[in-house]
Design a protein around this motif. Structure first.
Motif, short mmCIF file in Angstrom:
data_model
loop_
_atom_site.label_atom_id
_atom_site.label_comp_id
_atom_site.label_asym_id
_atom_site.label_seq_id
_atom_site.Cartn_x
_atom_site.Cartn_y
_atom_site.Cartn_z
N ILE A 119 0.85 -1.20 0.00
CA ILE A 119 0.00 0.00 0.00
C ILE A 119 0.88 1.24 0.00
CG2 ILE A 119 -1.71 1.32 1.30
CD1 ILE A 119 -2.74 -1.28 2.45
N ARG A 120 0.56 2.17 -0.89
CA ARG A 120 1.27 3.45 -0.93
C ARG A 120 0.45 4.51 -0.19
NH1 ARG A 120 1.49 1.88 -6.59
NH2 ARG A 120 3.58 1.18 -7.20
N LEU A 121 1.09 5.18 0.75
CA LEU A 121 0.50 6.33 1.45
C LEU A 121 1.52 7.45 1.50
CD1 LEU A 121 -1.28 4.73 4.57
CD2 LEU A 121 -2.33 5.39 2.39
N ASP A 122 1.06 8.65 1.79
CA ASP A 122 2.02 9.74 1.92
C ASP A 122 2.68 9.70 3.30
OD1 ASP A 122 0.45 11.24 3.85
OD2 ASP A 122 -0.72 12.07 2.20
N ALA A 123 3.76 10.46 3.44
CA ALA A 123 4.59 10.38 4.64
C ALA A 123 3.80 10.73 5.90
CB ALA A 123 5.79 11.31 4.49
N ALA A 124 2.94 11.74 5.82
CA ALA A 124 2.18 12.17 7.00
C ALA A 124 1.24 11.08 7.48
CB ALA A 124 1.41 13.45 6.68
N GLN A 125 0.60 10.38 6.55
CA GLN A 125 -0.32 9.29 6.93
C GLN A 125 0.44 8.14 7.57
OE1 GLN A 125 -1.99 8.90 2.94
NE2 GLN A 125 -4.00 9.51 3.70
N ILE A 126 1.60 7.82 7.02
CA ILE A 126 2.39 6.73 7.59
C ILE A 126 2.90 7.11 8.98
CG2 ILE A 126 4.48 5.32 7.32
CD1 ILE A 126 4.09 5.56 4.28
N GLU A 127 3.31 8.34 9.15
CA GLU A 127 3.76 8.80 10.47
C GLU A 127 2.64 8.71 11.49
OE1 GLU A 127 6.59 9.52 11.70
OE2 GLU A 127 7.87 9.60 9.92
N SER A 128 1.43 9.03 11.06
CA SER A 128 0.27 8.92 11.95
C SER A 128 0.04 7.48 12.38
CB SER A 128 -0.96 9.47 11.25
OG SER A 128 -2.12 9.33 12.04
N LEU A 129 0.12 6.54 11.42
CA LEU A 129 -0.04 5.13 11.74
C LEU A 129 1.12 4.63 12.61
CD1 LEU A 129 -1.18 3.82 8.24
CD2 LEU A 129 -2.62 4.05 10.28
#
Length: 207
Positions: A119-129
């Protein structure tokens, strides 16, 4: 190929860019091992010290993340060589889903052929997870709905091509996908041999 519908479990935040396939499984292991034997050697350069002891600082050696099914990472995950064994090693280790900013193209394709969801997400979303994962919260990845959920944050939607999604949900690789079209293939051959008989040395269907 294993079908993928929903994965709910521990997520390990391995927040690094450019994790290449050699880091996932070393080239020497490819010549030594067969499928089903790669789990102990996944990320061996990071998991083990020079004397063979586990590096306690590595995220997947920490007790709360040993059984992680989801891996969070940075950009260009799975870059480098085309070795499919890198996907085998992750899958055998227990990883069902990798969430990263971007992937090496061949690694991404190999994931889809082995039932591992990239799954590709942007950096901010990954940091949130990653923040929720670091607290021990479980993530829920739903391929049917194309959503990721975790306590304390808004549900995240992710893009994923319809055809790839259906193949993973059904657990079928490209050969199985082609086989499903057998009736259409035979119908095309039947029509084509009538229109262009000179193309066929030995017609594949009866006229």
């Amino acid at each position: 190929m294993k079908a993928f519908t929903v994965c709910e479990g521990i997520a390990a935040p391995l927040m690094r860019d450019n994790i290449d396939t050699d880091m996932i499984v070393r080239v020497e292991r490819i010549a030594q091992l067969q499928r089903g034997q790669f789990a102990p050697w996944a990320f061996e350069m990071l998991r083990y010290q020079a004397d063979g002891a586990e590096d306690r600082g590595f995220i997947l050696n920490q007790p709360r993340f040993r059984d992680a099914q989801i891996l969070l990472s940075g950009a260009n995950f799975g870059c480098g060589s085309s070795r499919e064994m890198a996907v085998w090693a992750l899958e055998e280790f227990g990883i069902r889903c990798v969430i990263a900013q971007s992937f090496g193209d061949i690694f991404y394709a190999n994931c889809l052929q082995n039932g591992l969801l990239p799954i590709r997400l942007d950096a901010a979303q990954i940091e949130s997870l990653a923040g929720r994962a670091a607290l021990g919260e479980r993530l829920r990845v739903d391929l049917q709905a194309r959503t990721i959920a975790a306590p304390g944050i808004d549900q995240i939607a992710f893009d994923f091509p319809d055809d790839r999604r259906e193949a993973l949900l059904e657990g079928i690789d490209e050969i199985d996908q082609t086989t499903k079209l057998n009736a259409h293939i035979l119908a095309f051959q039947h029509d084509d041999v009538l229109k262009r008989p000179w193309v066929y040395v030995e017609p594949c269907v009866q006229r």
